[in-house]
Each structure stands twice: as C-alpha cells, then as structure tokens.
Design a protein around this motif. Sequence first.
Motif: not given
Lengths: 437, 257
Positions: B36, B250, B256
């Motif tokens: 991300t 995480r 994820p």
Amino acid sequence: MATSSFISSQPSFHIPIPKQNKPSTKIMAVKTGMTMTEKIFARASERTKLSPGENVWVNVDVLMTHDVCGPGVIGVFKKEFGDDAKVWDREKVVIIPDHYIFTSDERANRNVDIIRDFSNEQNIKYFYDITDRSNFKANPDYKGVCHIALAQEGHCRPGEILVGTDSHTCTAGAFGQFATGIGNTDAGFVLGTGKLLLKVPPTLRFVLDGEMPDYLLAKDLILQIIGEISVSGATYKAMEFVGTTIESLSMEERMTLCNMAIEAGGKNGIVPADATTFKYLEGKTSLSHEPVYSDAQAGYVAEYRIDVTKLEPLVAKPNSPDNRGLARECKDVKLDRVYIGSCTGGKTEDFLAAARVLLASGDKVKVPTYIVPATQKVWMDLYTLPVPGSGGKTCSQIFEQAGCNSPNSPSCGACMGGPLDTYARMNEPQASLLVNY
Amino acid sequence: MAATASLPNPTTFSSSSLTRRHHRQPSPSTTTFTPTKQPSSFKPLISLSPTLIRHASVIPYVTNPTSSSSSPSSSPPATSFHGHCYVVRDNIDTDQIIPAEYLTLVPSKPDEYKKLGSYALIGLPESYTTRFIEPGQYSTKYPIIIAGDNFGCGSSREHAPVALGAAGVVAVVAESYARIFFRNSVATGEIYPLESEVRVCDECRTGDVVTIELGESRLVNHTTGKEYKLKPIGDAGPVIEAGGIFAYARKAGMIPA
C-alpha cells in the motif's frame, strides 16, 4: 603434510585502519558512494540511495530451504497465509534436501516427504528430490549440499538477493550478490510475499594482495581473517573481499571464503563479479543479471590489508573457529580420524588439493579418513578428473591408494552431526580433523 | 504415507509464545503481495513502548506454557519478568542451545515444538553442573537467561529461540547477540532478547532471583541486591511490539490483514 618449506615470518596483517564515512561538510558535496552490498540493497528496495543502519523491505530473488528447515517454513507459511496459499513465485524457490538424507531416522525421512508434498502442491520448479536413499545415483534430480548445488545449478547471480534457511547461505556472496541465512519464520514470510525486512549492513573491507602460494588455499585465508577479528568480529556487517589475490581465485575458492563469513558473525560475504564469475555462469543460467561494484568513495567501517605471501597453512583448534593455529605447530596433535567434506571443504577443488597432498606424501593415511563429496557432480569429478601432476590418476584412485574410505553419498553428512546413524558421525569424544571448519 | 504438516489448534502453539500472536482464520485468498506504500516511505522506527506489549505476567517457576488454555488476545500487557535466572558464558552457540540431532523436530508442529523445549540447552558442556531442564521435564525452572557475548552464534536454526521459548524462557539478557539468533527471536516472538550494558553474567549466579523491568530498562538481582541498566531494544522494538514479523507487516500494510 605440505612439501614446501614455509616462510617463517609473522603474517602480514596491518592494523585495521578505520575508514570514517565521508563527512557531510564537504564543499560541493558529491553524492557519497555506496559499497556493493549497499547498492544491492538499494536496487532491491527500489531506492536510489541508502545508508548502513536503515531498515528496508527488499525484493528477494531466490529463497532456498532444505530438509531440516523446510517443514518448519512450510508450517509458518500455511499458518500465516492459509492452507490454500500459493508461494510468491514458483521459480524463485529452490528446495534442496541435503542435510539428514542417508539415515533410517523416520522423522528425517518424513521431513523429505513433507518438502516433496509441498513442492508438488506448489509446482515448485526447482526441487532436487531424492526417493531412493540406498543409491544416490538412482535419483537423477538429487544434487546434494545446498550451497554447492545453488552455484552449480546457476541460482547464484551477481547483484541479486538470495536468502536461505541455513547459516552458510553466505557462500553465494562469491558471485557478487547479497546472500545470507534466515530462520523459518522469515523464510515463511518470504515464501508468501517475496520480500524481507532487512537492515543495511556496514561493510568491512578485506584487501588481499600477492600471488597465492601453492601451499595455501582460500580456507587458510579465511581462517587467518576469523582468527584476527574473532567469531563476533563481523557481526551485523558485510565482509567484502577484494585485491589481486581474490581476483586470482577460482569460483570454488571464493565460495570457501564467503562460506565462512558467518563464522566471523558476518551478515554476508561478498566478492565483486569479474571474468571468472561470468565464465562460471556461462551455460548455467539464462536469467539476465547486472553486477554492482563498490564506489571508489564508498565508506567502510574498517579496512584490513593482507599480504598472502606471508601467510602459512592454518587450522582452527578446538573449540572455536577463531582459535587459529599454525598447522606446523599442531603436527604432533594425535588425531583419531579425518573428515573431508561439507559446503566448505567438500568441493571438487578441495578434493583435488587433498589428492595432491596425499600424492606428494606417497604414504598411507594413519587414521580413518572419510571422503564425503558435496554433490553428485563432485562425486563424478572424483572419479573422472585427472589430478594435476599425477600422471592421469583420479582423486578416487589416489584416495584408494592412500587407504582412505571410499567416497560416500553426497550430502552434508556428519559435518553437522545429524541423526546418530549418519556416516562418519562421531558418537563419542574423539580428535577429528575436519577439513571444513 | 507421508505425513503432511498440519496445524491442530494454532492457539495452543501461539499461547506459549512470549509475544501473543493473534490466532487468525486461514485466509482463502492467494498471497499476492499488495503493497500500500512504497518501501521508501518506511515509517521511522519508534522506541519501545512496553505497555503495548501483549505478554502474560511471568510468575516464578513458569509452568508448561502449552498447558495454558487462555486465549492469546485476552492476556494483560506485562511490563516485567520475574523468576530464577540461569547464567551462561560467552559464545553459546546454537548447537549448545539445541543440538543438531534434534532438528528433525519441526517447530510448527505443536507436539514436536514441546519436545524441542525439553532439549533446550542440553548441549551445554559438563562444566555447567546445574542442568537447565531436569531429565524427563519439558520446561525449565529458569525463565530468564543471563549470558555473555555473542549469544546464539553459529547456525541459523530457528529451533534455537523456539526451544528456549518452548521450555519456558521469557527473556534473555546478554552482553551481545549473534545476528541470526537475534533476528529469529524477534521474528518469532519466542523470547525477548535484551542487552546489558555490562557483563551481567559475571555478577549473577544460576538460581538468583531476578526481575526485568521493561519500561525502565532495568534488571534487578534480588539475591545480590544489585541493579543493572539494560540497553534500549532499538530497531527491533516495533517488530517485537507488534508481535513478530507477520504482525508487524500487517500493521505496516505490507501484507493483507
């Protein structure tokens, strides 16, 4: 055992000159250079520049595991990513059974089954399987010791990042790449993501110059270094080996050097790639690779300079790899056995060197002498390659004539101990000369 | 028939870990990595905040951790460890911590995890007259190990910190660590690797009752009455605090949740 007379002088080992990182107050500051290890980290973490001490997520090019740690890695992977999870790249995982293979230990045998099942399930491209333990030659895929197999099968490439669940994964640094050992949990993480969180290590530079005398091997060079800096001297650091001597070494000799970086506590060992490297890689890999080299203005924690012409054959005495001793000062130590093998000392060139010594001596061995080639290929070389200066004899012939035990099935063998029925395992206190570490 | 690696009740396994890993339902998704953020926006590491660590308070004579039935996430955070210490010297290598012949045991299998614990430090030389674990036992009387330099040197075997954790060790206070062992301790959360400022191993004896005050970075030896400063945990802090490398990843959005 060597036939040459030695130069009886102090080894030349300069006091380390700590090299400070370039001060940032330089006028018209040029970008500070990076060592080759730093450059590999930068490329792998998609950064243009970084410094020792930074923690970065790197892309891993190759993950290796074997029969001892593989099952644990698989357990972590399935627990964390799910029973149906797939590995990040089926072509970047190399699974090599090599440690506890030729044994009747049921758990050891089960562990090979576990990594086979996983390899089948995941369609792992490189799984060097063994199913017939009674005859290693009946297993066409089986290779043997993982670090030698990785090199022989072309998985070691300049500029890349290779991690493996074995401390001697640093061996691959001989190819100008960053290679280090990791545990099951880290490996399970890589298996799922292809990434690893690593701290950029500062580099110790070892400059070895001078023509390599014929009574020395790379093993003597690295024992010299470990004896100098101790078993924790390179902790968290990269060990970079350069100089005219290094340039003259074969790939197998460079592998011996890098193999023992961990014995000094090193994070990795590394040798710049050159014509010798590229020649070795010819025909072994089709993957493109781009070598990196340390900048002239790179910063090092310390630099050590060694004149190899002043060195002598060495041994590491019990009970530590840094308990360095001159071989000639140990000649009266009574041995119970000799073991020639392992990722450090079981390569083709190691056996050629041993054969030349036995040939020169002309005598029979006085104690049981065990020969354990690292891989199937090394085993073949023992029986086919002529030993220089022997009039066409092979290593196996020379070993036989000297009364050594016949070369045994390629694997890690007794080096690590292993199950109690491992070939040549010492099951009671004895004095053994291990031509590994 | 080949036995495949199966994991009955992960809670049993993780409850023996120092840092509680949350039991996760296996995700049916594939493990495609979806970052991300760019790696270069790596968050600066924060210093350790012990109140965020999810440990159970350690009581003297740690009982077999795998018999605990408490769920990992309900344990209160702890800021101290207390118990008898076991003192070792410099360069304790992984073969002394868990000899190679026991490495056929797979740490991710709960029953073999427990067996590994029973062999912890069985490779120490005979000069160590006090055994770390009594014969026939699976756990140790000494939840805290005091060590010299280069603790855990040698092999990369994760079985080493795992065996110590399985045996009931909660923390090690060493003068320094070998790299891979330290990393494995942090990644698994099995034991808390602390560093001392001085050679604590020279001033403590096996059996001394000690307390480690994490928040104050302090080791107290109640038997001798002496106190010692511990070094801050450093870069490994956030990983330990999160509960190991997976939990940390995480949290950082690298994998994820």
